[in-house]
Design an enzyme around this catalytic site. Structure first.
Site, short mmCIF file in Angstrom:
data_model
loop_
_atom_site.label_atom_id
_atom_site.label_comp_id
_atom_site.label_asym_id
_atom_site.label_seq_id
_atom_site.Cartn_x
_atom_site.Cartn_y
_atom_site.Cartn_z
CB SER A 174 -0.94 -0.04 1.21
OG SER A 174 -1.79 1.07 1.25
CE1 TYR A 193 0.08 4.91 -5.66
CE2 TYR A 193 0.11 6.42 -3.80
CZ TYR A 193 0.60 5.30 -4.44
OH TYR A 193 1.60 4.56 -3.85
CE LYS A 212 -0.60 1.85 -3.77
NZ LYS A 212 -0.11 0.50 -4.14
#
Length: 280
Positions: A132, A146, A150
């Site tokens: 992650s 983004y 994650k």
């Protein structure tokens, strides 16, 4: 144990392959196009490892994973490391670019996990490592997609850890901060074009700051890789920890997120399931 690591052309993935082999384990390193990194491929193979072509977002991912297993044997540790970041204000990002980022950072790991879990379940053992980011603890302006990828990977991992524990399968979330890799190299990363409305805002400040820190990041990818391998081979607790924050950014973000008594009460389970490497 045999490890399969995605995204090994450079950075953390390559260092993971090196650390795995140095620890005496078997490693299948993979990347989308091995021909672009012949020196890395040659190094890993000379060390006794295997290099395979594997695109985590390709339509034939499952069949390629099947071919790798048929040729080289069962995967004991899967490391979902491949991923990338495309920054910029959400309103300026094309939906195709958003889908592509989620395909690589989230759906690709899901597909890889689905491919290896049946054999792990039958063997009643295995480890799934999902890489992650410190963005989970402190998401930044200009990094919304983004960060979303994650966050999704973290939620998947947390639920999956309980789901698979009945079969002796462990899930580990690795949360590195900024590392000295090519991940934010200005020469290879496309600089987002900001509309005038975003000039002078936190979004511009963050995106410029990310590119400016290339080569100055505090986290050494070699040490980060060693920490991951150490935690997999020698878990620090029973039951094993769920999260492995690496570097000052990740630790600082986690502490800030847990700030205050109410925050500590909400997050106590996650807090207990964390291993901290202060030396990174």
């Amino acid at each position: 144990m045999q490890w399969l690591v995605t995204g090994c052309s450079s950075g953390l993935g390559l260092e993971l392959a090196r650390a795995i082999l140095a620890s005496g384990q078997q490693c299948i390193a993979s990347s989308r196009n091995p021909s672009k990194t012949p020196s890395a491929v040659a190094e890993i193979e000379q060390r006794g490892g295997i290099w395979a072509a594997l695109d985590i977002a390709a339509p034939d991912l499952e069949s390629r994973l099947g071919e790798i297993v048929d040729k080289h044997g069962t995967i004991d540790v899967l490391v979902n490391n491949a991923g990338y970041a495309a920054g910029g204000p959400l309103e300026t990002m094309e939906i195709e670019a958003i889908q592509s980022q989620m395909e690589t950072n989230f759906l690709g790991p899901i597909r890889a996990i689905k491919a290896v879990v049946p054999s792990m379940r039958e063997n009643r053992s295995g480890v799934i490592v999902n890489v992650s980011s410190a963005e989970y603890w402190d998401p930044h302006a200009g990094c919304s997609v983004y960060s979303a990828s994650k966050f999704a990977l973290e939620g998947l991992s947390e639920s999956l850890a309980t789901e698979l524990s009945a079969f002796g399968i462990r899930v580990l979330i690795v949360e590195p901060g900024g590392m000295r890799t090519s991940f934010v190299d200005p020469d290879t990363v496309t600089r987002p074009v900001l509309p005038d409305a975003y000039k002078g805002t936190m979004t511009e400040f963050v995106l410029e700051g990310i590119l400016a820190m290339h080569g100055e990041q505090k986290l050494d990818p070699r040490k980060a890789a060693q920490a991951v391998v150490e935690e997999v081979l020698r878990p620090c607790g029973a039951p094993p920890v769920l999260r492995l924050p690496l570097g000052r950014e990740s630790l600082g973000g986690m502490r800030g997120w847990l700030g205050g008594w109410w925050g500590m009460r909400i997050c106590v389970r996650r807090w207990r399931w964390v291993r901290i490497f202060k030396w990174l």
